[in-house]
Design a protein around this motif. Structure first.
Motif, PDB file in Angstrom:
ATOM      1  N   MET A 129     -10.269  -0.227  20.728  1.00  0.00           N
ATOM      2  CA  MET A 129      -9.416   0.950  20.956  1.00  0.00           C
ATOM      3  C   MET A 129      -8.283   0.998  19.940  1.00  0.00           C
ATOM      4  SD  MET A 129      -9.145   1.391  25.053  1.00  0.00           S
ATOM      5  CE  MET A 129      -8.260   2.938  24.952  1.00  0.00           C
ATOM      6  N   ASN A 132      -9.465   2.316  16.576  1.00  0.00           N
ATOM      7  CA  ASN A 132      -9.775   3.751  16.525  1.00  0.00           C
ATOM      8  C   ASN A 132      -8.578   4.637  16.844  1.00  0.00           C
ATOM      9  OD1 ASN A 132     -12.811   4.072  15.935  1.00  0.00           O
ATOM     10  ND2 ASN A 132     -12.721   2.356  17.381  1.00  0.00           N
ATOM     11  N   VAL A 133      -7.680   4.145  17.705  1.00  0.00           N
ATOM     12  CA  VAL A 133      -6.518   4.983  18.067  1.00  0.00           C
ATOM     13  C   VAL A 133      -5.364   4.748  17.086  1.00  0.00           C
ATOM     14  CG1 VAL A 133      -4.850   5.570  19.864  1.00  0.00           C
ATOM     15  CG2 VAL A 133      -7.200   5.009  20.489  1.00  0.00           C
ATOM     16  N   TRP A 134      -4.840   3.507  17.050  1.00  0.00           N
ATOM     17  CA  TRP A 134      -3.668   3.252  16.187  1.00  0.00           C
ATOM     18  C   TRP A 134      -4.040   3.304  14.712  1.00  0.00           C
ATOM     19  CZ3 TRP A 134      -0.467   4.660  19.420  1.00  0.00           C
ATOM     20  CH2 TRP A 134      -0.482   4.217  20.736  1.00  0.00           C
ATOM     21  N   THR A 136      -5.690   5.462  13.428  1.00  0.00           N
ATOM     22  CA  THR A 136      -5.620   6.885  13.040  1.00  0.00           C
ATOM     23  C   THR A 136      -4.171   7.365  13.116  1.00  0.00           C
ATOM     24  OG1 THR A 136      -7.882   7.432  13.651  1.00  0.00           O
ATOM     25  CG2 THR A 136      -6.301   9.224  13.771  1.00  0.00           C
ATOM     26  N   ASN A 157      -9.338  13.963  11.428  1.00  0.00           N
ATOM     27  CA  ASN A 157      -9.673  12.735  12.159  1.00  0.00           C
ATOM     28  C   ASN A 157     -11.179  12.671  12.364  1.00  0.00           C
ATOM     29  OD1 ASN A 157      -6.955  12.129  12.428  1.00  0.00           O
ATOM     30  ND2 ASN A 157      -6.771  13.251  14.371  1.00  0.00           N
ATOM     31  N   SER A 159     -13.890  11.857  15.165  1.00  0.00           N
ATOM     32  CA  SER A 159     -14.185  11.611  16.572  1.00  0.00           C
ATOM     33  C   SER A 159     -15.606  11.054  16.680  1.00  0.00           C
ATOM     34  CB  SER A 159     -14.032  12.923  17.348  1.00  0.00           C
ATOM     35  OG  SER A 159     -14.347  12.718  18.704  1.00  0.00           O
ATOM     36  N   GLY A 176     -11.465   5.022  22.887  1.00  0.00           N
ATOM     37  CA  GLY A 176     -10.665   5.216  21.666  1.00  0.00           C
ATOM     38  C   GLY A 176     -10.889   6.599  21.074  1.00  0.00           C
ATOM     39  N   LYS A 177     -12.141   6.994  20.968  1.00  0.00           N
ATOM     40  CA  LYS A 177     -12.441   8.304  20.365  1.00  0.00           C
ATOM     41  C   LYS A 177     -12.003   9.442  21.294  1.00  0.00           C
ATOM     42  CE  LYS A 177     -14.311   6.982  16.428  1.00  0.00           C
ATOM     43  NZ  LYS A 177     -13.579   7.130  15.164  1.00  0.00           N
ATOM     44  N   ALA A 179      -9.390   9.347  23.115  1.00  0.00           N
ATOM     45  CA  ALA A 179      -7.943   9.444  22.864  1.00  0.00           C
ATOM     46  C   ALA A 179      -7.687  10.230  21.576  1.00  0.00           C
ATOM     47  CB  ALA A 179      -7.330   8.045  22.776  1.00  0.00           C
ATOM     48  N   ILE A 180      -8.542  10.045  20.587  1.00  0.00           N
ATOM     49  CA  ILE A 180      -8.389  10.785  19.325  1.00  0.00           C
ATOM     50  C   ILE A 180      -8.538  12.299  19.572  1.00  0.00           C
ATOM     51  CG2 ILE A 180      -9.556  11.234  17.077  1.00  0.00           C
ATOM     52  CD1 ILE A 180      -7.681   8.741  17.208  1.00  0.00           C
ATOM     53  N   TYR A 183      -5.348  13.453  21.065  1.00  0.00           N
ATOM     54  CA  TYR A 183      -4.311  13.356  20.037  1.00  0.00           C
ATOM     55  C   TYR A 183      -4.420  14.516  19.032  1.00  0.00           C
ATOM     56  CZ  TYR A 183      -2.136  11.712  15.707  1.00  0.00           C
ATOM     57  OH  TYR A 183      -1.392  11.623  14.567  1.00  0.00           O
TER      58      TYR A 183
END
Ligand code: NAD
Length: 279
Positions: A129, A132-134, A136, A157, A159, A176-177, A179-180, A183
């Motif tokens: 996570m 893929n999250v931080w 980005t 981004n 996804s 993680g994706k 959350a993207i 975001y």
């Protein structure tokens, strides 16, 4: 007159005079992204951790008449991103785009069929996570101000279909994706509130493309498909994996003025996987 109209239409997709940063530039999809961006006229800043591949790719672009610079940085380390940003700004002035290509499904975040679902590797999932999250958000925080200053910026981004449909085994990756996706929408509104239509942020949702991060899940050592690989093909209406160059149309569109009224959107390039019910 006709020729003039035709060249205006072609210009809509040009990236000429733009400087675009690509993370994950040493990866499989990243390789396709940097070449397409260069072919459309932009200077490309390749961010990655593998110096040999990064320098090779930048040299190849230059050998084709393009402009490219490789800068080594880990997308989870702010100081390394800051140093890369400073070098890029020092050399080129403004930045106009960022493609967040670094990411993927880490082996330690994958649940195997024989594993107990109640003792999943939480650390492995967190690590996936985080990447893929931080991996980005942090590049946006660092490169974003220079992109906003350009007055015409676009962030893309990456996804995944795993954020939309239930795909077994990689829960950390799917979360993680997902959350993207949130975001991308959230940040699009916040940027519009502060910068009007001058900075856009969207995402691309690739279907299944054979790359390093999923090779062992989808293919056996002899190159034939695993049961999971076969299941994916069966559930993809086009009955094949995608080829990395098939993502570049959406990418160039999102980075160029051709999409200048588009923000907060997620563009699917998946051979029909997410709309298929299998019935
Ligand atoms: P890849 O493994 O070939 O490329 C990923 C790149 O990210 C690699 O170069 C890797 O070194 C880099 N990276 C990983 N951690 C990093 C870090 N901490 N700092 C800097 N770089 C780091 O995989 P790919 O398939 O080309 O993936 C590109 C993106 O596309 C990823 O976000 C992935 O999740 C996404 N995606 C891929 C597929 C697919 O089918 N291949 C599908 C949907 C989404």
């Amino acid at each position: 007159m006709k020729a003039n109209m035709r060249s205006q239409e072609q210009d809509l997709f040009t990236l000429k005079n733009k400087v675009i940063v690509v993370t994950g530039a040493t990866g499989v999809l990243g390789g396709s992204f940097v070449e397409a961006i260069s072919k459309h006229g932009a200077t490309v800043i390749l961010i990655g951790q593998n110096e040999v591949v990064g320098e090779q790719r930048a040299a190849f672009i230059r050998s084709q008449g393009g402009e490219a610079l490789f800068l080594k940085a880990n997308v989870l380390v702010e100081a390394e991103l800051e140093a890369a940003k400073n070098k890029a700004v020092e050399k080129y002035g403004f930045l106009h785009g960022l493609v967040n290509g670094a990411g993927g499904n880490l082996p330690e975040g994958v649940l195997s069929p024989d594993q107990d679902v109640f003792t999943m590797n939480m650390e492995g999932m967190k690590k996936t996570m985080d990447l893929n999250v931080w991996g980005t958000l942090l590049p946006v925080q660092v490169f974003g101000p220079a992109i906003a200053k350009s007055g015409a910026g676009s962030i893309v981004n990456i996804s995944s279909v795993n954020a939309k449909r239930t795909v077994t085994r990689g829960l950390g990756y799917s979360m993680g994706k997902a959350a993207i996706d949130l975001y991308t929408k959230w940040f699009a509104v916040e940027m519009a509130n502060r910068y009007g239509d001058t900075v856009r942020i969207n995402s691309i949702m690739p279907g299944f493309f054979l790359t390093k991060q999923n090779k062992s899940l989808l293919t056996k050592e002899d190159g034939s498909l695993t049961d999971r690989g076969n299941l994916i093909i069966k559930n993809t209406p086009f009955k094949r994996f995608g080829s990395p160059d098939e993502l570049t149309g959406a990418l160039i569109w999102l980075l160029s003025d051709a999409s200048k009224f588009v923000t907060g959107m997620d563009i699917g390039v998946d051979g029909g996987f997410t709309i298929n019910t299998g019935v």
